[in-house]
Write an enzyme that holds these catalytic residues in place. Sequence first.
Site, PDB file in Angstrom:
ATOM      1  CD  GLU B  60      -3.096  -0.301   0.155  1.00 48.49           C
ATOM      2  OE1 GLU B  60      -2.746  -0.437  -0.839  1.00 48.49           O
ATOM      3  OE2 GLU B  60      -4.387   0.089   0.524  1.00 48.49           O
ATOM      4  CB  THR B 114      -5.981  11.526  -6.108  1.00 48.55           C
ATOM      5  OG1 THR B 114      -6.528  10.603  -6.794  1.00 48.55           O
ATOM      6  CG2 THR B 114      -5.721  10.805  -4.978  1.00 48.55           C
TER       7      THR B 114
END
Lengths: 246, 246
Positions: B60, B114
């Site tokens: 991640e 984002t």
Amino acid sequence: MKMLSIRSVGLSLSLEKGLPLGSGLGSSAASAAAAAVAVNELFGRKLEVKDLVLAGLESEAKVSGYHADNIAPAIMGGFVLIRSYDPLELMSLQFPVEKDLIFVLVSPDFEAPTKKMRAALPAEIGMSHHVWNCSQAGALVASVLQGDLVGLGKALSSDKIVEPKRAPLIPGMEAVKKAALQAGAFGCTISGAGPTAVAVVDSEGRGVEVGERMVEAFWKEGNLKAVAMVRRLDRVGARLVGSVPR
Amino acid sequence: MKMLSIRSVGLSLSLEKGLPLGSGLGSSAASAAAAAVAVNELFGRKLEVKDLVLAGLESEAKVSGYHADNIAPAIMGGFVLIRSYDPLELMSLQFPVEKDLIFVLVSPDFEAPTKKMRAALPAEIGMSHHVWNCSQAGALVASVLQGDLVGLGKALSSDKIVEPKRAPLIPGMEAVKKAALQAGAFGCTISGAGPTAVAVVDSEGRGVEVGERMVEAFWKEGNLKAVAMVRRLDRVGARLVGSVPR
């Protein structure tokens, strides 16, 4: 009395207070809770718990600001999460009945400068500290509901926002916290705005021992005399313990 | 594989992904979870759940930052409270098994910017909003543990810090939330950084209905096509569902 629709009666209350003033133990709320419950009992117990909290809130507003942090648990007992004020929404968090939870309360002979204590609170909080304290709040709630004393103590000890600002204003507090944890407390922090330090343990015997270490630390590191009390979690809240027949 | 002390094997994974990319549903974590669990199964299942989360965290970190918000529940199932990162401490919060919890996930055809989404987060948070969101975090945890869908939905809908900043960046989001609540959802908010909207209900039938209203609202108010999914809470997390004999 206004909430009970009683307007024509004069009432005199005398209060026997078992708590030191200005200690961070919520003693003003304790008085307000006692008064609200006593008056309700006198006049036929017509108000519900939530109404009693609302009545107590009015009284707290005059003494220490409009907040239910102390008055709600003083009336309801146990742990109470204040979800919102407008409307007032309270959640009782039940600590499992089969488990014991003991608080060690050590009050030093020191007047915490309330203004300084309030001014010490930051107006703005950085995102990472906000996220951290939110996590600890969640962990505290989970630990209470699950009766997890280790988790409860850890959450209590993990404040990154308020305690680090206030502890330095109370002589010896940091050493007191260390002493409590070293003596086996699950957690320790400042009670309310201080100067009382509160630690959690699982037995009265351990509580007495932890209290002695904390009193010593206040004396050695803060040059303050202090008194320790060891108290079991009250799950009931303010109630009638006896009445004199008329 | 490093954690399994395996250095000499090449491994090729093929992934069948049932989630849209960049939707705020944690699809990168879903892939990482699948990979970590699959590799662990292949090599004798030697790693514990926490190790799998740590492995997933590494992956991640490369894709969406070092955070366990998605990878921990993807591997562990159910609700997970991240208590700290250093060391990693995770608390599983069990939603009562006898109760049903259904999520309605509505993904609009919209690329959430984002950078803009991240920049929308305030660096500093006022004390009153901090206290409010901490209360809601506590209420959310209590509601999950007690299976209180009304409380869970309310906590989910009550964010005063992140949602108010991000919702205006997703066309139609505010109307979608209103539509969900009007159609009987217990709560609704943005999933992750968006653009997916998530609502909670207690039955699949209600979920389908709520989803339709949300899709309509995205179209009417945001001029966006959207797709609804209705999914039951997964309590297990990533697991082996079958394997081809060698």
